[in-house]
Scaffold this motif. Structure first.
Motif, PDB file in Angstrom:
ATOM      1  N   ASP A  96     188.378   4.339  35.274  1.00  0.00           N
ATOM      2  CA  ASP A  96     188.496   3.369  36.354  1.00  0.00           C
ATOM      3  C   ASP A  96     189.850   3.519  37.041  1.00  0.00           C
ATOM      4  O   ASP A  96     190.893   3.220  36.466  1.00  0.00           O
ATOM      5  CB  ASP A  96     188.337   1.946  35.799  1.00  0.00           C
ATOM      6  N   GLY A 107     190.088   2.414  40.383  1.00  0.00           N
ATOM      7  CA  GLY A 107     189.921   1.648  41.614  1.00  0.00           C
ATOM      8  C   GLY A 107     189.352   2.509  42.723  1.00  0.00           C
ATOM      9  O   GLY A 107     189.730   2.387  43.895  1.00  0.00           O
ATOM     10  N   GLY A 130     191.972   1.005  44.728  1.00  0.00           N
ATOM     11  CA  GLY A 130     191.416  -0.302  45.065  1.00  0.00           C
ATOM     12  C   GLY A 130     191.278  -0.503  46.556  1.00  0.00           C
ATOM     13  O   GLY A 130     192.260  -0.414  47.294  1.00  0.00           O
ATOM     14  N   ARG A 131     190.066  -0.776  47.021  1.00  0.00           N
ATOM     15  CA  ARG A 131     189.805  -0.914  48.453  1.00  0.00           C
ATOM     16  C   ARG A 131     190.694  -1.982  49.097  1.00  0.00           C
ATOM     17  O   ARG A 131     191.176  -1.815  50.223  1.00  0.00           O
ATOM     18  CB  ARG A 131     188.325  -1.263  48.679  1.00  0.00           C
ATOM     19  N   ASP A 132     190.924  -3.094  48.398  1.00  0.00           N
ATOM     20  CA  ASP A 132     191.699  -4.195  48.971  1.00  0.00           C
ATOM     21  C   ASP A 132     193.178  -3.848  49.136  1.00  0.00           C
ATOM     22  O   ASP A 132     193.899  -4.568  49.827  1.00  0.00           O
ATOM     23  CB  ASP A 132     191.577  -5.445  48.091  1.00  0.00           C
ATOM     24  N   ASN A 133     193.618  -2.767  48.515  1.00  0.00           N
ATOM     25  CA  ASN A 133     195.028  -2.388  48.580  1.00  0.00           C
ATOM     26  C   ASN A 133     195.331  -1.374  49.678  1.00  0.00           C
ATOM     27  O   ASN A 133     196.479  -0.968  49.843  1.00  0.00           O
ATOM     28  CB  ASN A 133     195.478  -1.813  47.231  1.00  0.00           C
TER      29      ASN A 133
END
Length: 273
Positions: free
Chosen positions: A112, A114, A128-131
């Motif tokens: 994992d 992200g 991580g997409r949100d980052n």
């Protein structure tokens, strides 16, 4: 060990749990439970990076080539050795060949990180997409901390690192945007800074905070008088603000009259003034 072997052998095709063998298989680049068949040369490799490393070292330069990830059609399950069409779950033994799976990139990974697929980049990213956000002008995903906080250079990521010359856009190494907007690998940037190289290798602009060093140069120059025969003016061009100045020649450096930077170069000599 024998008991574990008996338990494993009792798992018939399509009865193995999907996480069977997770993180036990893969290569130095990815943990995954499959290999890929490269359509370009019809050979089987653990991943596209393994393929590219092998083909880039072939003795005949004409044989050098890179795998287009989206072209992969067949994979080989490492649990049951079944070759099959690209899918997340093995059609024979039922395991996930990668906990993360992208059908567009034909990408598998058990670790994992992200991972997410960026439609505008056309490839998978990590972290991580949100980052991250996609900068359309630069042509790549950047940390959200750089939104409205970086100098855009068109398609800056679709170039080679100016230090190691690896293609940046799909590199698995971390990258950084310099103050000038050009991009390079983070490791290469730190190596360059460690060797007191403060200029961008592409445009020669200052990429580090140098104000303290400029003040130190001010003091050294003030304390070090040049011999009378060298006390002439020279013309300089500033790499940082692109302005020219006429300044007193000094062996330690020449300060831009406009922005106070010492990142300058002479465009005349003391002799021809």
């Amino acid at each position: 060990m024998e008991q574990q072997h008996q338990q494993d052998s009792a798992l018939t095709p399509l009865t193995k749990p999907k996480d069977f063998g997770k993180s036990d298989y893969g290569c130095e680049h990815y943990k995954r439970r499959c290999k890929i068949r490269a359509p370009c040369c019809n050979q089987i490799f653990p991943c596209r990076h393994c393929h590219n490393e092998v083909t880039s070292n072939l003795s005949n330069p004409k044989d050098h080539h890179e795998l287009v990830r989206q072209d992969v059609k067949q994979v080989v399950c490492l649990i049951c050795n079944t070759e099959q069409q690209v899918a997340q779950v093995c059609s024979n033994c039922g395991v996930n060949m990668g906990e993360y799976f992208c059908d567009v990139c034909k990408f598998y990974d058990d670790t994992d990180k992200g991972q997410f697929h960026c439609e505008e980049c056309g490839i998978c990213r990590v972290g991580g997409r949100d980052n991250f956000f996609h900068c359309k002008k630069c042509g790549s995903c950047y940390s959200v901390s750089l939104r409205d906080n970086h100098l855009c250079v068109e398609n800056s990521m679709k170039n080679f690192c100016p230090v190691c010359y690896e293609y940046l856009f799909d590199s698995i190494k971390g990258t950084t945007i310099m103050k000038c907007g050009h991009t390079m690998h983070m490791d290469c940037f730190h190596e360059m800074a460690g060797q007191n190289q403060y200029r961008c290798p592409i445009c020669s602009k200052t990429v580090c905070e140098m104000s303290a060093y400029w003040r130190s140069l001010d003091e050294e120059i003030q304390a070090t008088a040049m011999p009378e025969e060298y006390q002439n003016e020279v013309s300089i061009l500033c790499n940082d603000c692109n302005n020219t100045s006429n300044v007193r020649y000094h062996i330690l450096g020449h300060k831009c009259s406009h922005c106070n930077s010492y990142n300058t170069r002479r465009i005349s000599t003391p002799d021809n003034q």
